[in-house]
Every structure is written in C-alpha cells, then in structure tokens.
Motif scaffolding. Structure first.
Motif, PDB file in Angstrom:
ATOM      1  N   TYR B 159       0.819  -1.206   0.000  1.00 45.76           N
ATOM      2  CA  TYR B 159       0.000   0.000   0.000  1.00 45.76           C
ATOM      3  C   TYR B 159       0.864   1.272   0.000  1.00 45.76           C
ATOM      4  N   ASP B 160       1.933   1.258   0.824  1.00 46.68           N
ATOM      5  CA  ASP B 160       2.781   2.456   0.933  1.00 46.68           C
ATOM      6  C   ASP B 160       3.390   2.838  -0.410  1.00 46.68           C
ATOM      7  N   ALA B 161       3.882   1.830  -1.162  1.00 50.42           N
ATOM      8  CA  ALA B 161       4.514   2.108  -2.457  1.00 50.42           C
ATOM      9  C   ALA B 161       3.479   2.642  -3.453  1.00 50.42           C
ATOM     10  N   ILE B 162       2.271   2.048  -3.450  1.00 53.25           N
ATOM     11  CA  ILE B 162       1.205   2.491  -4.359  1.00 53.25           C
ATOM     12  C   ILE B 162       0.791   3.919  -4.005  1.00 53.25           C
ATOM     13  N   ARG B 163       0.623   4.180  -2.704  1.00 52.51           N
ATOM     14  CA  ARG B 163       0.232   5.520  -2.250  1.00 52.51           C
ATOM     15  C   ARG B 163       1.272   6.566  -2.673  1.00 52.51           C
TER      16      ARG B 163
END
Lengths: 96, 195
Positions: B159-163
C-alpha cells in the motif's frame, strides 16, 4: 502530435477561431481531421482548465474561442518537449 | 446524417447542452458529416454523461510532506441518485515513527457533522506482503462521544509504495497544469488498459 487538446491550442495560437474554422485549420496544418465530438470534448476540457475562453462574436451560434496565457504557456512547454523528441529521433535515425 | 447527429447530440448531459448545445448544433450544420463523425458524437456524449453523472469528481486536492509523513486535503463531489451532489471534505495526516505509526482522518460528508478518527498502530510481524499490527482506534464524533476500539489488523505492505506513486502522479500532474480530477481520470484510464 495527435492529442486533440494540443491541436486545438496550436490552432488558437494563430488567432481566435470557432469550431468549424478550428477543424479546417487542424486538418490543414496537422493532417488530422477531428470530428465534432472529439473537437468539443477537447474544447470542454480546455475551458474547464482555464486554458481557453469564449471570445467576442457577432454570430449568435458560432462561438469563437481564444487562447489564455496559461494555455499558451502549456502549449509552449509541450511544443518544446516535442521538439526535443523530434530532434533526438532524427539524430538517431541518421545514425541507424 | 445531420439529423441523426443532431438527435445523438441530445444524449449530452443537460448542463453541457445548456453551455455548448447551440454552438455544437451550428458546427454539425457546417460540417460534411461522415459515419465516423456521427459515431464520435454518440461516443463523446456518452463519455460526457458518464463523467458528469456517475463518477465522483475531485474538486480540490493538496498534499504536503511533513516530518516522518505527509498530509492530504481533499474535496470530492459525489453525485446522489436524485441528481443532487454531496461534497465530502477530508483531511488525512499519516506519521510513521519507525516501530509505530499514527493516522489522523478528519472528514465531513455534506451537511452532516464532521468526524475525526485517530489510529495509533504498533508494527508487528511480517509475513509475505502483510504485517500484523496492534492498533487502537478512537472515533471522535461531533456530539462529544468517543468510541475506542483495540484490534489486531493486517496491513498490506504494498500500500505504501502504491500511495507514494499516486502522490507523485498527482504532484507532477498538477505541476503540468492538470486538475486533480483530470489526473484521477488519467490514472483510471491507464489502469483500465492494464491487462
């Protein structure tokens, strides 16, 4: 260069034009025929972004549009980018 | 052909017709229409209708980096079934403190009272793409009540990388002069083309 919004900006850079005049101009300088739906989709987006505005006209039905300073700036940036790509492409083709 | 195109032009949303209808009809009169043009009118009208009636629209978006995290402010317009629209205003602050994190969300839907949610999480064991965290969530309501919940949650690590990738797309897109909603549509269009 076939992005309709960019073609419309390039057409209006020459002066104010209504839809039909833009279609003819774009076909002349880019060899691309934008249909009425595509053209007005681009006009809608450009006006929403504040890059073009309706210009004064004596014709009640045929509304001309004019380029805003922000639209001119965006066109200048995009043309500069395209120019870089064209120059790099030509250089590489010569060496291929 | 012109008659059919004029009929299809009625498919454009009412607001669009009110603004562009007269000049669009004049253009249809001026042009020697092809079947491709007529099809283009129908397609453009449907696209415009989908944009204006069903999809939420990002009215405003601002994001900034802060020590150990970021803040995000959004205003999104959601269409209701009755044709009216509802604005949802949101503020999000995420702070990563290494072993733990804090997320603050403040949101208001239309004229409803605002609600604030504070999540404090302690990072746990990682297994594959997931991490098991111990969290405490506080829901602070406008009437003064506070609801406290402790739970174990699975956090998706990708999620962090996508965000971060999305934040970068919005940042560069807005710098290039696109509105947040246009960037949102570009992202959606790109995603729909993915296999």
């Amino acid at each position: 260069m076939s992005d309709p919004t960019l073609l419309v900006l390039a057409s209006l850079a020459e002066g104010d034009k209504h839809g039909y005049a833009m279609m003819e101009d774009i076909e002349r300088f880019a060899g691309v025929r934008l249909g009425p739906g595509t053209l007005y989709g681009a006009i809608t987006r450009l006006e929403q972004r504040g890059w073009i505005r309706p210009a004064r006209s004596n014709d009640d039905r045929r509304q001309p549009y004019a380029l805003n300073p922000e639209g001119r700036r965006h066109l200048e940036e995009q043309v500069a980018n395209l120019n870089l790509i064209v120059r790099a492409g030509l250089k590489r083709l010569r060496h291929a | 052909m012109k008659r059919l195109a004029r009929l299809l032009a009625r498919l454009y949303p009412r607001q669009w017709r009110a603004r562009y209808g007269q000049e669009f009809d004049a253009l249809l009169e001026d042009v020697n229409l092809t079947w491709r043009d007529v099809f283009g009118v129908a397609l453009s009208a449907l696209e415009m209708r989908m944009k204006t009636t069903t999809a939420p629209r990002i009215v405003d978006l601002a994001s900034r980096d802060i020590p150990h995290g970021y803040e995000l402010e959004t205003v999104v317009e959601y269409p209701r079934d009755d044709g009216s629209k509802m604005l949802v205003r949101g503020f999000l602050r995420e702070v990563d403190l290494g072993d733990s994190y804090v997320t603050l969300t403040h949101s208001a839907r239309g004229s409803e009272p605002a609600q604030t949610i504070l999540v404090c999480g302690k990072k746990g064991q990682v297994a594959g793409d997931f991490r098991t965290d111990e969290t405490e969530m506080l829901v602070l309501r406008a009437d003064g009540t506070v609801q406290r919940t402790e739970q174990t949650v699975k956090t998706w690590l990708k999620y962090d990388a996508i965000r971060d990738r999305l934040r970068e797309k919005y940042h560069s897109g807005m710098k290039a002069g696109f509105s947040p909603d246009e960037i949102h549509q570009q992202i959606q269009a790109a995603n729909s083309l993915e296999p």
